[in-house]
Motif scaffolding. Structure first.
Motif, PDB file in Angstrom:
ATOM      1  N   SER A 192       0.841  -1.192   0.000  1.00 12.98           N
ATOM      2  CA  SER A 192       0.000   0.000   0.000  1.00 12.98           C
ATOM      3  C   SER A 192       0.874   1.239   0.000  1.00 12.98           C
ATOM      4  O   SER A 192       2.003   1.223   0.507  1.00 12.98           O
ATOM      5  N   GLN A 193       0.356   2.315  -0.550  1.00 11.27           N
ATOM      6  CA  GLN A 193       1.090   3.567  -0.567  1.00 11.27           C
ATOM      7  C   GLN A 193       1.318   4.079   0.849  1.00 11.27           C
ATOM      8  O   GLN A 193       2.350   4.685   1.154  1.00 11.27           O
ATOM      9  N   GLU A 194       0.361   3.818   1.736  1.00 18.91           N
ATOM     10  CA  GLU A 194       0.504   4.257   3.130  1.00 18.91           C
ATOM     11  C   GLU A 194       1.708   3.586   3.795  1.00 18.91           C
ATOM     12  O   GLU A 194       2.502   4.239   4.479  1.00 18.91           O
ATOM     13  N   GLN A 195       1.850   2.278   3.601  1.00 21.39           N
ATOM     14  CA  GLN A 195       3.012   1.576   4.143  1.00 21.39           C
ATOM     15  C   GLN A 195       4.306   2.119   3.556  1.00 21.39           C
ATOM     16  O   GLN A 195       5.304   2.335   4.261  1.00 21.39           O
TER      17      GLN A 195
ATOM     18  N   ASP B  27       3.502  -0.417  -3.718  1.00 19.96           N
ATOM     19  CA  ASP B  27       2.349   0.433  -3.436  1.00 19.96           C
ATOM     20  C   ASP B  27       1.067  -0.375  -3.596  1.00 19.96           C
ATOM     21  O   ASP B  27       1.073  -1.587  -3.470  1.00 19.96           O
ATOM     22  N   ASP B  28      -0.039   0.304  -3.895  1.00 18.75           N
ATOM     23  CA  ASP B  28      -1.334  -0.379  -3.948  1.00 18.75           C
ATOM     24  C   ASP B  28      -1.429  -1.408  -5.077  1.00 18.75           C
ATOM     25  O   ASP B  28      -2.320  -2.265  -5.055  1.00 18.75           O
TER      26      ASP B  28
END
Length: 231
Positions: free
Chosen positions: A155-158, A201-202
């Motif tokens: 994920s982009q958040e990670q 990313d996602d």
């Protein structure tokens, strides 16, 4: 020389068997290593498993029983930088843990385990020789920091969280720093080659299966060619 080649997954080991033939098999700890002779070198091919603990256990079992001269780690990694693309070759210069946070416990930096170096530096004569080989083959590559943790980054958040602590890290994966830590304590040279399989990313989950085999084949071809030229 006695050389260990360790990869995380069976699909990555398969490519080496296309180059190595007539090997024997021996159990070290909980891992089977295949033993080959290549250009008068003893080659031990085994799986690390997935994640830090598995990687550390399996490499430690081998090093405790065989006086290995060089460890070659190949596999895949997710990109952490826009200029690091799928299919790119990354040769680790240093490793750190992206999921280790001890800055509140003392004079430590992000990624540092108490009692261990701030980063694990892979500089060695063996690594320099490999870099020279890469140049001679006119292969493009990048080198720098790779970070390790026990989670698949999808994920982009990670990805953003890791980059906030390690803005210069080129890639992220799940075994390398554990290998580097074990090699540090056994005083063994480590050459770590990661081929970029996804963007971390996602879209990483969709990308991984598609690119993992291609990336593994690329790394294996380079390593096997290097072993053929070693004396």
């Amino acid at each position: 020389m006695k050389i260990a080649i360790i990869v995380p997954m069976e699909i990555e080991a398969e490519y080496y068997r296309k180059y190595f033939h007539s090997g024997s098999r021996k159990m070290f700890g909980s891992t089977v290593f295949e033993h080959f002779y290549v250009n008068q070198n003893d080659i031990y091919l085994g799986l690390s498993g997935i994640g830090k603990v598995q990687a550390a256990i399996n490499l430690t079992c081998l090093l405790s029983q065989v006086n290995i001269d060089l460890i070659l780690m190949t596999g895949t990694a997710g990109s952490l930088q826009q200029e690091v693309h799928q299919g790119d070759l990354v040769i680790a210069k240093t490793f750190s843990y992206h999921d280790v946070h001890n800055t509140l416990a003392g004079d430590y930096v992000e990624g540092q385990i108490p009692g261990e170096p701030a980063v694990f530096d892979l500089d060695s004569c063996e690594r320099n020789n490999f870099i020279q080989f890469i140049h001679e083959q006119n292969l493009s590559y990048q080198e720098g920091l790779i970070v390790t943790g026990d989670s698949f980054i999808g994920s982009q958040e990670q990805k953003d969280q890791i980059k906030s602590n390690f803005p210069n890290a080129l890639g992220v994966e799940m075994e390398g720093a554990a290998f580097a830590q074990v090699c540090h304590h056994f005083k063994k040279p480590l050459i770590a080659i990661r081929a970029i399989s996804d963007n971390g990313d996602d879209g990483a989950n969709d990308d991984f299966d598609l690119f993992a085999q291609k990336s593994a084949a690329k790394a294996a071809k380079i390593i096997c060619k290097y072993l053929e030229k070693m004396k």
